[in-house]
Write an enzyme that holds these catalytic residues in place. Structure first.
Site, PDB file in Angstrom:
ATOM      1  N   THR A  34       0.835  -1.198   0.000  1.00 33.05           N
ATOM      2  CA  THR A  34       0.000   0.000   0.000  1.00 33.05           C
ATOM      3  C   THR A  34       0.871   1.250   0.000  1.00 33.05           C
ATOM      4  OG1 THR A  34      -1.699  -1.155   1.266  1.00 33.05           O
ATOM      5  CG2 THR A  34      -1.782   1.244   1.290  1.00 33.05           C
ATOM      6  N   SER A  36       1.964   5.210  -2.260  1.00 30.62           N
ATOM      7  CA  SER A  36       2.108   5.854  -3.565  1.00 30.62           C
ATOM      8  C   SER A  36       3.007   5.050  -4.501  1.00 30.62           C
ATOM      9  CB  SER A  36       2.657   7.269  -3.396  1.00 30.62           C
ATOM     10  OG  SER A  36       3.899   7.249  -2.690  1.00 30.62           O
ATOM     11  N   ASP A  90       8.631   3.712   4.519  1.00 31.72           N
ATOM     12  CA  ASP A  90       8.858   5.106   4.896  1.00 31.72           C
ATOM     13  C   ASP A  90      10.328   5.331   5.228  1.00 31.72           C
ATOM     14  OD1 ASP A  90       6.079   6.052   4.748  1.00 31.72           O
ATOM     15  OD2 ASP A  90       5.756   4.609   6.351  1.00 31.72           O
ATOM     16  N   GLU A 109      -0.116  -5.146   6.007  1.00 25.98           N
ATOM     17  CA  GLU A 109       1.131  -5.312   5.242  1.00 25.98           C
ATOM     18  C   GLU A 109       1.989  -6.411   5.854  1.00 25.98           C
ATOM     19  OE1 GLU A 109       1.525  -0.700   3.626  1.00 25.98           O
ATOM     20  OE2 GLU A 109       2.627  -1.319   5.398  1.00 25.98           O
ATOM     21  N   LYS A 127      14.390   7.483   1.189  1.00 25.24           N
ATOM     22  CA  LYS A 127      13.906   6.618   2.274  1.00 25.24           C
ATOM     23  C   LYS A 127      15.034   5.824   2.956  1.00 25.24           C
ATOM     24  CE  LYS A 127       9.558   7.637   1.389  1.00 25.24           C
ATOM     25  NZ  LYS A 127       9.355   7.794  -0.007  1.00 25.24           N
TER      26      LYS A 127
END
Length: 223
Positions: A34, A36, A90, A109, A127
């Site tokens: 999940t 962008s 992230d 996830e 990241k």
């Protein structure tokens, strides 16, 4: 001229599809994360939907995007194994440990990833970190445990805030915790997950990525 972050995400989404295609057989299920970058991966994967059977998604958002492309989405309870799970992060460190959950899907996830033989993390170079924790650590909690878990985070040196106006696909709130900075988050992940009321925390250190594809200004690199 510098490549934009959006272009880097697009590059790594394409690289992920190229990486997983040799792993897939006609009856396989692909695990999809999940966010962008995962959205872009889904769009790229759709071109090859004839090469695998179905997908298992870690969120309603991804399930809807897959379905729009005509890819069958299975309930994870109907999936015994998957060759691969592809998702973003992230933060990710040199040990391929990740901090995830900015989009709020961390529990699903982690569950979908646990069924897959390989976790392929896809991210852009922004990241990659030396120590996890500059990004606030998301923790999904049961509603009645928001205050007690927040107090427990204070004892561990973190500062917790409830994510306003957000409920996970599982119907729970998320608290975001600032103040952690760890090179190896395995022990901390275990400690937090053992706190009563915690559903799941956003450290993915006990089961790190199998491989990370990182989009950089000099091309996609593999960790």
């Amino acid at each position: 001229m510098a490549i934009s972050q959006q272009e880097l995400k697009q590059q790594v989404a394409q690289a992920a599809v190229e990486y997983i295609l040799p792993l897939l057989q006609a009856n396989d299920v692909v695990g999809v994360g999940t966010g962008s970058t995962a959205d872009l991966f889904i769009d790229e994967l759709a071109q090859y939907k004839h090469l695998f059977r179905a997908a298992a998604a870690s969120s309603e958002r991804s399930a809807q995007r897959l379905a729009k492309h005509g890819i069958q989405v299975l309930d994870l309870n109907d999936v015994e194994s998957m060759p691969v799970y592809v998702d973003g992060a992230d933060e990710i460190n040199a040990l391929r440990q990740m901090l995830k959950g900015g989009g709020g899907a961390l529990t699903r996830e982690k569950i979908v990833a646990s069924v897959a033989e390989r976790f392929v993390c896809i991210a852009d170079e922004s990241k990659v970190v030396d120590a996890l924790g500059a990004f606030k650590l998301p923790i999904e909690v049961l509603p009645m445990a928001v205050a007690s878990v927040s107090r427990a985070m204070s004892k561990l040196g973190g500062v917790a805030h409830i994510r306003e106006g957000f409920i996970t696909d599982n119907g729970n709130p998320i608290i975001d915790v600032a103040g952690f900075s760890v090179k190896d988050a395995r022990e901390l992940e275990q400690r937090i997950n053992n706190i009563p009321g915690v559903v799941c925390c956003g450290f993915f250190a006990l089961s790190p990525a199998t491989v990370a594809l990182i989009a950089t200004q000099d091309g996609v690199k593999t960790l």
